[in-house]
Enzyme design. Structure first.
Site, PDB file in Angstrom:
ATOM      1  N   SER A 260      37.238  42.504  36.423  1.00  0.00           N
ATOM      2  CA  SER A 260      36.969  41.940  37.749  1.00  0.00           C
ATOM      3  C   SER A 260      37.850  42.608  38.800  1.00  0.00           C
ATOM      4  O   SER A 260      38.794  43.322  38.483  1.00  0.00           O
ATOM      5  CB  SER A 260      37.271  40.438  37.725  1.00  0.00           C
ATOM      6  OG  SER A 260      38.669  40.252  37.602  1.00  0.00           O
ATOM      7  N   LYS A 261      37.499  42.326  40.056  1.00  0.00           N
ATOM      8  CA  LYS A 261      38.304  42.837  41.167  1.00  0.00           C
ATOM      9  C   LYS A 261      39.742  42.372  40.998  1.00  0.00           C
ATOM     10  O   LYS A 261      40.683  43.090  41.282  1.00  0.00           O
ATOM     11  CB  LYS A 261      37.767  42.277  42.492  1.00  0.00           C
ATOM     12  CG  LYS A 261      36.570  43.014  43.017  1.00  0.00           C
ATOM     13  CD  LYS A 261      36.355  42.718  44.480  1.00  0.00           C
ATOM     14  CE  LYS A 261      35.942  41.276  44.692  1.00  0.00           C
ATOM     15  NZ  LYS A 261      35.523  40.975  46.052  1.00  0.00           N
ATOM     16  N   ARG A 262      39.888  41.124  40.553  1.00  0.00           N
ATOM     17  CA  ARG A 262      41.229  40.560  40.403  1.00  0.00           C
ATOM     18  C   ARG A 262      42.050  41.322  39.345  1.00  0.00           C
ATOM     19  O   ARG A 262      43.252  41.461  39.481  1.00  0.00           O
ATOM     20  CB  ARG A 262      41.138  39.070  40.041  1.00  0.00           C
ATOM     21  CG  ARG A 262      42.068  38.234  40.903  1.00  0.00           C
ATOM     22  CD  ARG A 262      41.702  36.787  40.916  1.00  0.00           C
ATOM     23  NE  ARG A 262      40.471  36.527  41.648  1.00  0.00           N
ATOM     24  CZ  ARG A 262      39.451  35.825  41.169  1.00  0.00           C
ATOM     25  NH1 ARG A 262      39.491  35.329  39.959  1.00  0.00           N
ATOM     26  NH2 ARG A 262      38.378  35.622  41.904  1.00  0.00           N
TER      27      ARG A 262
END
Ligand code: GLU
Length: 504
Positions: A260-262
């Site tokens: 994910s982006k995170r």
């Protein structure tokens, strides 16, 4: 199989583009080009509430950087346009109505408030074969009443009528035979109250009208597949249905689950191809371009996340990937993202690229550090000299800044403990010997240096490190006489004198 391979990437312009999306693009493209087919870009913007300004332009910028060309799309045009679903709005209702007439779909008049109430009182409420009998739709309301509601313009949606007890089976080119039970899936909305189709209706109608032969998409779309399979059947197009391939996910480096982006923020690596700032939220996601990837390295890395050619070969350019791409070598399991490995591909590609090819890519990173107006011929030589040592493009600054500006700090700890007046005298004399000579080659400089050391009874090995630190500032860089040749005699002498002051 359809005569012509036609594949599509069908993004919704709701944000930037995750590398998983770029890999889907890449596999679509490689498959199409391997089979002399066409690669289509269709913008699926039917959900206007999730529209993000700039997302479509961003996708095109990413494609351009990756070197992937679109055969038909919103910018290229083509015989099956328009390629933006919002511009096709008028054609979907007719298809939804056909399904209603055939008994495979129905009008639903429930307001969002009514459905919200249901959700409040019924845990895990779904609009499906069991609940639809208690709701306000054309299956429960008498026919005449439905007709007058429609005539009066009562807001309504059209929903698919999922069969109660049916196996929906299909073949996936990667995962083999797959079956869903129809009761697992709710009665998805096909046409919204504003007349816009939902993804499910639009994707099937457009894949049909655009004569798509193979669908490559992320595994996250697998749960939607039974709805799509049934729609192909209900429309009477089953014989023309594309072949399916649901691509495994790109996984987090640690643990399971989709990258994910995170994760990018957590580990400090990019997950989007190019920096992306969301126009709605202002959130910024880092890009591979800005991290200093070359497109060849990025593409190579992505291709190997879930595919190989069955040999140990790891380095492929786009032409080779097209030639060798085959479905049976796509892995079934998700591929863990490994940033160190991604950087390894990049380093390999920097090494393999010509200085001329790298030059326009290196320049912005040098400019960013305040190094401007460097003569291209000089820069080309410098790139050639240091490219072996660079993993990411910003490394060209780290590895080569001394070619453009003299060091102001020296790693004197590496020199001072063994420094003495003899060495000081050696360098003064060396500077003196070369001062009137112009254009000395690296080899000539080396000979003068070594002859002088022999004459003075000094060890060359003990003089080389101080010389390097004088020119570079630290213990790195290419061959030291090559550096001296490149920066020139005047600059070399200047740096020797500056450093001698600092070493005192
Ligand atoms: N519009 C969908 C998306 O955003 C397309 C999925 C598909 O390829 O069917 O990814």
């Amino acid at each position: 199989m359809k005569d012509k391979v036609r594949v599509r990437f069908a993004p919704s312009p709701t944000g930037g583009l995750h590398i998983g999306g770029v890999r889907t693009i890449l596999f679509n493209y490689l498959f199409a080009k391997h089979h002399n087919g066409e690669f289509i870009l269709r913008i699926e913007d039917t959900d206007q509430t999730r529209f993000v300004q700039g997302a479509e332009d961003y996708i095109y910028s990413c494609l351009k950087w990756c070197g992937i060309t679109v055969d038909e799309g919103t910018r290229e045009g083509g015989n099956y346009g328009p390629y933006r679903q919002s511009e096709r709005k008028s054609l979907y209702r007719e298809y939804a109505e056909k399904l209603v007439a055939a008994g495979h779909a129905y009008y639903a008049f429930d307001t969002s408030e009514e459905l919200e109430c249901k959700r409040q009182v019924i845990e895990n409420f779904r609009y499906d074969h069991s609940s639809r009998k208690q709701l306000r739709n054309s299956l429960t309301i008498p026919h005449e009443a439905v007709e007058s509601l429609i005539r009066e313009g009562a807001p309504h949606v059209i929903r698919i009528k999922m069969p109660e007890d049916e196996q929906v089976a299909f073949h996936d080119m990667i995962r083999g035979d797959i079956a869903f039970h129809s009761s697992e899936v709710d009665d998805k909305v096909l046409l919204k109250a504003d007349g816009m189709p939902t993804y499910h209706l639009a994707v099937v109608v457009d894949d049909y009208l655009m004569k798509i032969s193979h669908v490559f998409r992320g595994e996250e779309w697998l749960p939607s597949a039974p709805v799509h399979i049934l729609l192909w059947k209900y429309f009477g197009w089953a014989d023309e249905m594309p072949k399916w391939a649901h691509l495994p996910l790109i996984l987090k480096p640690d643990g399971n689950g989709k990258l994910s982006k995170r994760d990018g923020e957590r580990f400090g690596f990019p997950v989007f191809p190019i920096n992306w700032v969301d126009a709605n939220t202002g959130n910024k996601t880092e890009g591979f371009v800005e991290a200093g990837f070359v497109p060849e390295g990025f593409i190579n890395m992505l291709a190997m996340l879930g595919w190989n050619d069955g040999t140990d070969q790891e380095i492929f350019n786009m032409e080779e990937l097209i030639a060798k791409f085959s479905l049976d070598r796509i892995h079934k399991a998700g591929a863990k993202f490994d940033y160190e490995k991604a950087k390894w591909y990049n380093a390999e590609w920097i090494k393999a690229s010509s200085a001329g090819h790298l030059l326009p890519q290196v320049k912005p990173f040098l400019n960013h550090k305040g190094i401007n107006n460097i003569d291209d011929a000089y820069l080309l030589d410098v790139i050639e000299m240091v490219k072996e040592r660079c993993v990411l493009l910003p490394d060209f600054y780290e590895q080569a800044s001394f070619f453009f500006t003299a060091p102001v700090h020296w790693d004197s700890n590496a020199v001072k403990p063994k420094w003495n007046t003899g060495k000081d005298a050696f360098f003064r004399e060396f500077a003196d010997q070369i001062k009137d000579k112009n254009d000395l080659s690296s080899a000539a400089l080396e000979t003068i240096f070594k002859d002088l050391a022999t004459e003075k009874g000094m060890k060359v090995g003990e003089l080389m490190l101080p010389f390097r630190i004088m020119l570079v500032g630290g213990k790195f860089g290419p061959q030291v006489f090559d550096i001296a040749e490149k920066i020139g005699i005047t600059e070399t002498i200047h740096r020797i004198h500056n450093a001698l002051e600092a070493f005192k």
